[in-house]
Design a protein around this motif. Structure first.
Motif, PDB file in Angstrom:
ATOM      1  N   VAL A  45       0.821  -1.212   0.000  1.00 60.68           N
ATOM      2  CA  VAL A  45       0.000   0.000   0.000  1.00 60.68           C
ATOM      3  C   VAL A  45       0.854   1.260   0.000  1.00 60.68           C
ATOM      4  O   VAL A  45       0.646   2.177  -0.806  1.00 60.68           O
ATOM      5  N   ALA A  46       1.829   1.343   0.901  1.00 57.28           N
ATOM      6  CA  ALA A  46       2.608   2.570   1.045  1.00 57.28           C
ATOM      7  C   ALA A  46       3.512   2.879  -0.150  1.00 57.28           C
ATOM      8  O   ALA A  46       3.594   4.048  -0.564  1.00 57.28           O
ATOM      9  N   PRO A  47       4.220   1.901  -0.740  1.00 59.46           N
ATOM     10  CA  PRO A  47       5.210   2.256  -1.779  1.00 59.46           C
ATOM     11  C   PRO A  47       4.684   3.098  -2.937  1.00 59.46           C
ATOM     12  O   PRO A  47       5.307   4.109  -3.285  1.00 59.46           O
ATOM     13  N   PRO A  48       3.548   2.763  -3.583  1.00 57.11           N
ATOM     14  CA  PRO A  48       3.109   3.621  -4.693  1.00 57.11           C
ATOM     15  C   PRO A  48       2.692   5.014  -4.234  1.00 57.11           C
ATOM     16  O   PRO A  48       2.868   5.991  -4.984  1.00 57.11           O
ATOM     17  N   ALA A  76      -2.821   6.339 -13.287  1.00 60.89           N
ATOM     18  CA  ALA A  76      -3.910   5.686 -14.021  1.00 60.89           C
ATOM     19  C   ALA A  76      -4.424   4.436 -13.320  1.00 60.89           C
ATOM     20  O   ALA A  76      -5.468   3.905 -13.715  1.00 60.89           O
ATOM     21  N   GLU A  77      -3.729   3.938 -12.296  1.00 64.05           N
ATOM     22  CA  GLU A  77      -4.205   2.796 -11.519  1.00 64.05           C
ATOM     23  C   GLU A  77      -4.852   3.304 -10.225  1.00 64.05           C
ATOM     24  O   GLU A  77      -4.164   3.772  -9.321  1.00 64.05           O
ATOM     25  N   PRO A  78      -6.185   3.248 -10.105  1.00 65.15           N
ATOM     26  CA  PRO A  78      -6.868   3.855  -8.953  1.00 65.15           C
ATOM     27  C   PRO A  78      -6.400   3.346  -7.599  1.00 65.15           C
ATOM     28  O   PRO A  78      -6.311   4.122  -6.637  1.00 65.15           O
ATOM     29  N   SER A  79      -6.092   2.046  -7.493  1.00 73.44           N
ATOM     30  CA  SER A  79      -5.727   1.515  -6.184  1.00 73.44           C
ATOM     31  C   SER A  79      -4.400   2.056  -5.677  1.00 73.44           C
ATOM     32  O   SER A  79      -4.083   1.913  -4.497  1.00 73.44           O
ATOM     33  N   HIS A  80      -3.603   2.706  -6.526  1.00 71.79           N
ATOM     34  CA  HIS A  80      -2.367   3.336  -6.073  1.00 71.79           C
ATOM     35  C   HIS A  80      -2.646   4.592  -5.251  1.00 71.79           C
ATOM     36  O   HIS A  80      -1.771   5.052  -4.516  1.00 71.79           O
ATOM     37  N   GLY A  81      -3.828   5.181  -5.404  1.00 66.83           N
ATOM     38  CA  GLY A  81      -4.148   6.402  -4.677  1.00 66.83           C
ATOM     39  C   GLY A  81      -3.341   7.604  -5.114  1.00 66.83           C
ATOM     40  O   GLY A  81      -3.289   8.617  -4.404  1.00 66.83           O
ATOM     41  N   ALA A  82      -2.714   7.547  -6.280  1.00 71.62           N
ATOM     42  CA  ALA A  82      -1.810   8.607  -6.708  1.00 71.62           C
ATOM     43  C   ALA A  82      -2.530   9.860  -7.164  1.00 71.62           C
ATOM     44  O   ALA A  82      -1.914  10.926  -7.274  1.00 71.62           O
ATOM     45  N   LEU A 143      -4.687   1.004   6.872  1.00 68.54           N
ATOM     46  CA  LEU A 143      -3.562   0.147   6.515  1.00 68.54           C
ATOM     47  C   LEU A 143      -3.725  -0.482   5.141  1.00 68.54           C
ATOM     48  O   LEU A 143      -2.819  -1.165   4.666  1.00 68.54           O
ATOM     49  N   ARG A 144      -4.871  -0.297   4.505  1.00 66.75           N
ATOM     50  CA  ARG A 144      -5.085  -0.832   3.162  1.00 66.75           C
ATOM     51  C   ARG A 144      -5.367   0.267   2.151  1.00 66.75           C
ATOM     52  O   ARG A 144      -5.777   0.002   1.038  1.00 66.75           O
ATOM     53  N   GLY A 145      -5.161   1.528   2.543  1.00 68.25           N
ATOM     54  CA  GLY A 145      -5.267   2.632   1.605  1.00 68.25           C
ATOM     55  C   GLY A 145      -6.655   3.179   1.389  1.00 68.25           C
ATOM     56  O   GLY A 145      -6.831   4.121   0.618  1.00 68.25           O
ATOM     57  N   ALA A 146      -7.678   2.609   2.063  1.00 68.92           N
ATOM     58  CA  ALA A 146      -9.051   3.054   1.817  1.00 68.92           C
ATOM     59  C   ALA A 146      -9.494   4.155   2.766  1.00 68.92           C
ATOM     60  O   ALA A 146     -10.522   4.784   2.534  1.00 68.92           O
TER      61      ALA A 146
END
Length: 710
Positions: A45-48, A76-82, A143-146
């Motif tokens: 989760v944290a690295p991107p 462009a990948e939503p789960s990265h949270g970028a 802890l899972r980015g949500a």
């Protein structure tokens, strides 16, 4: 029933109290030199998110990331949270931890303000905020980015109920936009459910269309979705729209009332027998007392929203655990009414807590029985903290039932209500020294400074090592090593090309052929296999070695064409005979090369940076320049400053045709769909500005004050 007047006048005091309490509760993270002891958080989760922040702080949009596989899209990948702008502030693990704590405080404040609007006292509102902050189901989303999306849900609920007011409509649209940018589509659906269920009302006679609650609700939702287009248009254009799905074993519902971390990857705390083998959130703990008190504050609209979210969990529109976390937020918010009832000695609150005590006792008894016959060392802490929580509930019942009102009675009851969640934090969200994830691992030090790209193969399972955070970081698990410029070649990153897993599977009988072909020269192997090899370091039963590999960019003089991925894999990695040494297989139709005209001719890498690769290649005859970088939409190439079409080579990398001679080849990545996404986001912001300027507050009679049901 009695009507409760909104109480919005004490926000500064509430904010100060809640922020201070959240900081105290999270003191180990904020100032204690600790971080969460969660493997998935630090390796997936944290690295991107750290990479996105670093790129923005270098004045670049978070476009491409070399930290996973042969490189993957970032924004462009939503789960990265970028695409979530607040995450751009955190380019270090410490800063990201603080950002999670900040969102916990924002969530608690939103719950408290929403509770106050519905008539809760200040103490009850503070307690409701703390219920959410200490719930394992909510901490797990951090802890899972949500959590970056979950934190806005109470603000959406508050704004939807007050949508007749300009400021509330603006808050509603902005909050929906932030949920959309956070990258969890299931949470975005939950946000829309809340907004519609709590904000939809009939327009009363005499109210203009511009001031009608329904109009403002629709405009606010449209503006929020338009802002979210900054994330979702690139995802659609890049073919990266997918919804993470996951069911919830019935047995795990026990975790709602018993403090545990059964979904943890660490076998010392995880419990696959209850959590299932694909658990997402590490903990679902909410607390029997919180759930019991929440039943006293449920209204028809909230019940409709909760039922809809529950259905979304059943049909798995997103992970069921994230929907459970949203329900936990609603329960924490509605528990404020239950707390006030408890403070006032209302018998319904006492009875509800008595039922909660009975449920907790039965759940603990079940865990104890399971522990007697199964090896699960982490359950001792669950039983101990669960027993403490049960005693707190029983004490609250006795005080509310038998003790006459006194000055100390209300704060003691509040402390007893909050204590189970605070006390269980060490179980649902344990911590470890921050140096474990901040210090450069020995293997990274052993690799040293080398020319990019640096990629290493790590086995997905290393059974001779304990599954603990220090060992996972030390052996470069997930994408943890991306912080030091090292990519792990085989990952589960959702942005990897669709055929990546098929490629690795096809080469399983001869993994060395794949590593050599794609230029992966650093390999982690069992230590007993390293005889006669160059060893860079050893950790436990595993060693890091260096093997010969093809250059990351080269001129291929031999090639063939194929339109069938399975045929391509059989050609690249045959089960009998030798694999192709220097030939590449291009996707599509064309003329193959002549028989074995030569070996790969290495290209000189002038630059291999984020979203930019510059090469100098010399071809003795017409050939293809192949680069070991992912074949995904968004890449373009020029040969001697002239645009050229590129082809997919070997299913997962790229190649471009070049004539004989020396050439400059420049690859560039642009986020697909970004201009349209930015335009729609700008339109959404303009809608919010217009919403804040058009019309005054509507007639309050069009939206009656909330009703407290008890």
């Amino acid at each position: 029933m009695r009507r409760a007047e909104p109480r919005d006048g004490t926000t500064p005091r509430l904010a100060l109290a809640l922020v201070a309490l959240v900081i105290v509760i999270c003191a180990r993270i904020v100032a204690g030199g600790q971080t969460w002891n969660d493997i998935a958080y630090h390796t997936q989760v944290a690295p991107p998110r750290l990479a996105a922040a670093e790129q923005v702080q270098h004045r670049e949009l978070p476009a491409w990331w070399e930290g996973a596989g042969l490189g993957v899209p970032l924004l462009a990948e939503p789960s990265h949270g970028a695409a979530y702008p607040i995450v751009w502030l955190a380019s270090t693990p410490r800063a990201l931890d603080w950002l999670v704590v900040g969102h916990l405080a924002w969530l608690a404040l939103g719950i408290a303000i929403w509770a106050r609007r519905r008539g809760a006292s200040e103490l009850a509102a503070v307690g409701a905020g703390l219920f959410a902050v200490t719930a394992g189901a909510v901490l797990g989303t951090g802890l899972r980015g949500a959590l970056f999306g979950v934190a806005y849900l109470p603000w959406i609920a508050w704004a939807a109920e007050a949508v007749r007011e300009r400021r509330a409509a603006v808050v509603l649209g902005a909050s929906i936009g932030m949920v959309a940018l956070a990258g969890e589509p299931g949470l975005l659906v939950d946000a829309l459910v809340l907004a519609i269920a709590l904000g939809a009302r009939r327009t009363r006679p005499g109210v203009s269309l511009a001031r009608a609650p329904g109009t403002r609700l629709a405009v606010a939702i449209a503006a929020g979705l338009a802002i979210g287009a900054f994330q979702w248009v690139p995802a659609i254009a890049g073919g990266l729209v997918h919804i993470r799905r996951g069911g919830l074993p019935i047995a795990r519902l026990l975790e709602l009332v018993v403090p545990g971390s059964f979904g943890s990857q660490d076998p010392a705390r995880g419990l696959a027998a209850l959590a299932g083998t694909h658990a997402w959130l590490p903990s679902l703990y909410v607390g029997a007392g919180v759930l019991a008190l929440a039943t006293l504050g449920v209204t028809r609209r909230i019940a409709i929203a909760a039922a809809a979210i529950f259905v979304l969990a059943i049909v798995q529109l997103g992970t069921a655990e994230n929907h459970v976390a949203v329900l936990a937020v609603l329960a924490a918010a509605r528990a404020a009414d239950g707390l006030d009832a408890l403070f006032e000695g209302d018998r319904s609150a006492v009875r509800a807590l008595a039922v909660a005590a009975a449920v907790s006792f039965i759940a603990l008894l079940s865990i104890f029985a399971y522990r007697r016959y199964h090896e699960a060392p982490g359950l001792e802490h669950t039983l101990a903290h669960g027993a403490i929580g049960l005693l707190c509930i029983v004490a609250a019942v006795l005080i509310a039932w038998r003790v006459s009102p006194a000055a100390w009675r209300t704060p003691v009851l509040l402390a007893l209500a909050v204590a189970p969640g605070v006390g269980a934090l060490g179980v649902v969200a344990p911590t470890v020294e921050r140096s474990v994830v901040e210090d450069e691992p020995p293997w990274v030090q052993a690799i040293g400074q080398r020319q990019a790209p640096l990629r290493v193969y790590r086995p997905s399972v290393m059974p001779d090592l304990p599954v603990e955070l220090p060992d996972e970081i030390a052996t470069l698990a997930g994408t943890a090593s991306a912080r030091w410029g090292l990519a792990v070649s085989q990952t589960a990153d959702p942005a990897r090309p669709p055929l990546t897993d098929h490629t690795w599977l096809a080469a399983a009988h001869d993994g060395g052929a794949l590593l050599e072909r794609f230029g992966i020269g650093l390999v982690i192997v069992p230590a007993q296999m390293i005889a006669g090899m160059t060893t860079l370091g050893q950790h436990g039963a595993y060693a890091l070695i260096e093997l010969p590999a093809a250059p990351p960019a080269a001129v291929a003089l031999d090639w063939a064409f194929s339109t069938d991925p399975d045929e391509t894999l059989r050609t690249l990695f045959p089960t009998t005979g030798k694999p192709l040494a220097s030939a590449i297989v291009l996707a599509g139709h064309g003329t193959p090369s002549q028989e074995s005209t030569g070996e790969l001719v290495p290209c000189t890498v002038a630059q291999w940076d984020t979203a930019a690769i510059d090469l100098a290649c010399t071809a003795p005859e017409p050939a293809y320049a192949v680069v070991s970088s992912s074949a995904t939409p968004g890449w373009s190439v020029t040969v001697d400053d002239r645009d050229a079409p590129w082809l997919t080579a070997d299913l997962i990398r790229r190649a471009v045709a070049i004539p004989a001679g020396a050439h400059r080849i420049a690859w560039r990545y642009s986020i697909p769909g970004l201009p349209l996404g930015l335009a729609l986001a700008g339109l959404g912001i303009a809608l919010l500005v217009a919403l804040s300027l058009v019309g005054g507050a509507a007639d309050r009679s069009a939206d009656p004050a909330p009703v407290r049901t008890r």
